[in-house]
Scaffold this active site. Structure first.
Site, short mmCIF file in Angstrom:
data_model
loop_
_atom_site.label_atom_id
_atom_site.label_comp_id
_atom_site.label_asym_id
_atom_site.label_seq_id
_atom_site.Cartn_x
_atom_site.Cartn_y
_atom_site.Cartn_z
N ASP A 94 0.93 -1.34 -0.07
CA ASP A 94 -0.09 0.02 0.11
C ASP A 94 0.75 1.31 -0.05
OD1 ASP A 94 -0.41 -0.99 3.41
OD2 ASP A 94 0.68 1.00 2.79
N HIS A 109 8.60 -5.45 -1.31
CA HIS A 109 7.50 -6.38 -2.08
C HIS A 109 6.74 -5.75 -2.94
CE1 HIS A 109 7.68 -9.00 1.82
NE2 HIS A 109 8.95 -9.35 0.92
C1 BV8 Z 1 12.40 -15.40 -1.93
C2 BV8 Z 1 3.56 -9.42 -1.72
C3 BV8 Z 1 14.07 -16.49 -3.31
C4 BV8 Z 1 2.35 -10.11 -2.16
C5 BV8 Z 1 4.86 -10.63 -0.22
C6 BV8 Z 1 10.71 -22.10 4.01
C7 BV8 Z 1 11.43 -21.48 4.75
C8 BV8 Z 1 11.97 -19.98 4.71
C9 BV8 Z 1 11.88 -19.27 3.39
C10 BV8 Z 1 10.97 -20.09 2.60
C11 BV8 Z 1 10.29 -21.31 2.88
N1 BV8 Z 1 9.71 -21.59 1.72
C12 BV8 Z 1 9.67 -20.62 0.87
C13 BV8 Z 1 10.47 -19.56 1.32
C14 BV8 Z 1 10.47 -18.43 0.89
C15 BV8 Z 1 9.56 -17.26 0.92
C16 BV8 Z 1 8.75 -17.32 2.28
O1 BV8 Z 1 9.70 -16.87 3.32
N2 BV8 Z 1 7.83 -17.88 2.53
C17 BV8 Z 1 7.10 -18.01 3.98
C18 BV8 Z 1 5.82 -18.11 3.96
C19 BV8 Z 1 7.72 -19.05 4.69
N3 BV8 Z 1 9.69 -16.29 0.71
C20 BV8 Z 1 9.82 -15.61 -0.57
O2 BV8 Z 1 9.40 -16.60 -1.73
C21 BV8 Z 1 10.75 -14.21 -0.92
N4 BV8 Z 1 11.31 -14.62 -1.95
O3 BV8 Z 1 12.63 -15.98 -0.90
O4 BV8 Z 1 13.28 -15.50 -3.08
C22 BV8 Z 1 15.02 -16.05 -4.39
C23 BV8 Z 1 16.41 -16.03 -4.34
C24 BV8 Z 1 17.36 -15.83 -5.15
C25 BV8 Z 1 16.66 -15.40 -6.41
C26 BV8 Z 1 15.40 -15.39 -6.59
C27 BV8 Z 1 14.50 -15.75 -5.48
C28 BV8 Z 1 9.46 -13.38 -1.37
C29 BV8 Z 1 8.59 -12.96 -0.46
C30 BV8 Z 1 7.80 -11.92 -0.90
C31 BV8 Z 1 6.23 -12.52 -1.09
N5 BV8 Z 1 5.42 -11.47 -1.17
N6 BV8 Z 1 3.90 -9.86 -0.65
C32 BV8 Z 1 1.36 -9.45 -1.75
O5 BV8 Z 1 1.26 -8.41 -0.96
O6 BV8 Z 1 0.15 -9.77 -2.51
S1 BV8 Z 1 4.91 -11.34 1.43
C33 BV8 Z 1 3.47 -11.20 2.05
O7 BV8 Z 1 4.06 -11.57 3.67
C34 BV8 Z 1 2.76 -10.13 2.55
O8 BV8 Z 1 2.67 -9.19 1.48
C35 BV8 Z 1 3.66 -9.23 3.50
O9 BV8 Z 1 4.43 -8.44 2.92
C36 BV8 Z 1 4.45 -10.56 4.05
C37 BV8 Z 1 4.60 -10.58 5.59
O10 BV8 Z 1 3.34 -10.34 6.17
P1 BV8 Z 1 3.16 -9.46 7.29
O11 BV8 Z 1 3.31 -7.99 6.89
O12 BV8 Z 1 4.05 -9.77 8.46
O13 BV8 Z 1 1.59 -9.64 7.61
P2 BV8 Z 1 1.24 -10.91 8.77
O14 BV8 Z 1 -0.33 -10.72 8.47
O15 BV8 Z 1 1.87 -12.02 8.59
O16 BV8 Z 1 1.48 -10.32 10.10
C38 BV8 Z 1 0.95 -9.13 10.74
C39 BV8 Z 1 1.41 -9.00 12.01
O17 BV8 Z 1 0.87 -7.45 12.46
C40 BV8 Z 1 1.20 -9.64 13.06
O18 BV8 Z 1 2.28 -10.03 13.96
C41 BV8 Z 1 -0.01 -9.17 13.82
O19 BV8 Z 1 0.28 -9.52 15.26
C42 BV8 Z 1 0.52 -7.78 13.93
N7 BV8 Z 1 -0.55 -6.51 13.97
C43 BV8 Z 1 -2.07 -6.79 13.23
N8 BV8 Z 1 -2.80 -5.61 13.82
C44 BV8 Z 1 -2.01 -4.89 14.52
C45 BV8 Z 1 -0.46 -5.37 14.30
N9 BV8 Z 1 0.46 -4.89 14.94
C46 BV8 Z 1 0.53 -3.48 15.22
N10 BV8 Z 1 -0.80 -2.91 15.40
C47 BV8 Z 1 -1.92 -3.45 14.90
N11 BV8 Z 1 -3.16 -2.90 14.77
#
Ligand code: BV8
Length: 235
Positions: A94, A109
């Site tokens: 956003d 991202h």
């Molecule tokens: C890559 C765009 C390699 C999409 C997003 C196994 C182990 C480790 C890693 C991996 C694995 N398997 C796969 C992977 C890699 C993978 C990954 O990490 N997967 C995870 C699920 C395990 N990562 C990737 O693929 C990344 N790329 O590794 O590339 C590579 C290497 C060389 C060459 C080429 C490639 C790419 C990752 C990016 C993906 N795209 N976003 C879209 O938005 O449509 S990521 C997605 O999760 C979201 O977009 C967001 O950006 C991201 C993180 O989420 P959060 O922002 O943390 O949101 P979430 O809901 O999880 O948490 C919210 C938090 O806020 C909570 O803690 C909550 O308590 C808190 N909260 C809520 N309300 C409030 C608050 N806090 C304060 N106040 C409030 N009011």
């Protein structure tokens, strides 16, 4: 000592602005499967579904009720008053940080209000719907525009700049992220490696909570302004 400040935000900072997070109850990944809408394979398999997923979120971002909250504004004010180096890295797609006034900002991202042309490579500002028939405003190719979003399995953006900032940070603050997605979840370890003091500001302890020197929990619109005021008072 001049503080070199690096901040990482996630969807939690935008929750009180009305944008859904991903992994909380009712979150985006509770309603959509990552494999269906947020990977290159998904886009190749069913582009219409992926265009629609991002069109829906882009339309929501355009609703008047969606606006920066006190946490976004506190970070913009902190940047404006910060005497040392400052970098805000957001996982969010956003534009609420920009709309609050943040300038030294990296969208690792990607951005919801941009489309990238696979024919000519240009990144175009876009705040309406797009589909396979949408023509690139630069080269006029159709069917070649994709959301300027980093999907799972794709390399996040500006990683060289990010790691350069983390390697010289003296203070690292993580706000509103679950610490589940890599490589963003690893930034706190990189900052600690550089000797930075690390802080987590979140609604509840994240997956990486144990890695932080200091933490405060509660809604971002309350705990972020309070922490920023304290930072500026402490000098
Ligand atoms: C890559 C765009 C390699 C999409 C997003 C196994 C182990 C480790 C890693 C991996 C694995 N398997 C796969 C992977 C890699 C993978 C990954 O990490 N997967 C995870 C699920 C395990 N990562 C990737 O693929 C990344 N790329 O590794 O590339 C590579 C290497 C060389 C060459 C080429 C490639 C790419 C990752 C990016 C993906 N795209 N976003 C879209 O938005 O449509 S990521 C997605 O999760 C979201 O977009 C967001 O950006 C991201 C993180 O989420 P959060 O922002 O943390 O949101 P979430 O809901 O999880 O948490 C919210 C938090 O806020 C909570 O803690 C909550 O308590 C808190 N909260 C809520 N309300 C409030 C608050 N806090 C304060 N106040 C409030 N009011």
């Amino acid at each position: 000592m001049v503080q070199r400040l690096v901040i990482l935000t996630g969807s939690g900072i935008s929750a009180e602005s009305g944008l859904a997070t991903f992994r909380d109850p009712g979150g985006i990944w509770q309603r959509y499967s990552i494999d269906e809408v947020a990977t290159p394979e998904a886009f190749a398999r069913d582009p219409a579904l992926v265009y629609d997923f991002y069109n829906h979120r882009r339309r929501q971002l355009a609703e008047p009720v969606i606006a920066p909250n006190a946490a976004h504004k506190a970070l913009a004010e902190l940047e404006a008053s910060w005497p040392g180096e400052f970098l805000l890295i957001t996982q969010n797609v956003d534009d609420l940080h920009e709309r609050a006034g943040s300038r030294a900002l990296i969208h690792m991202h990607g951005e919801l209000r941009k489309l990238r042309c696979l024919a000519c490579g240009t990144v175009n500002y876009w705040d309406s719907d797009a589909d396979a028939g949408t023509a690139c405003p630069h080269c006029s190719a159709t069917g070649r525009l994709r959301p300027h979003i980093v999907w799972f399995g794709e390399m996040p953006m500006q990683m060289d700049e990010i790691y350069a900032a983390l390697s010289s940070a003296t203070l690292f603050i993580s706000i509103g992220t679950s610490g589940v997605v890599y490589p963003a979840a690893q930034f706190v370890a990189a900052a600690k490696e550089a000797g930075a003091h690390t802080v987590e500001l979140n609604l509840e302890p994240s997956a990486g909570a144990g890695l932080f020197d200091e933490s405060a929990y509660g809604p971002a619109s309350q705990i972020v302004p309070r922490f920023c005021r304290r930072l500026l008072e402490d000098g």
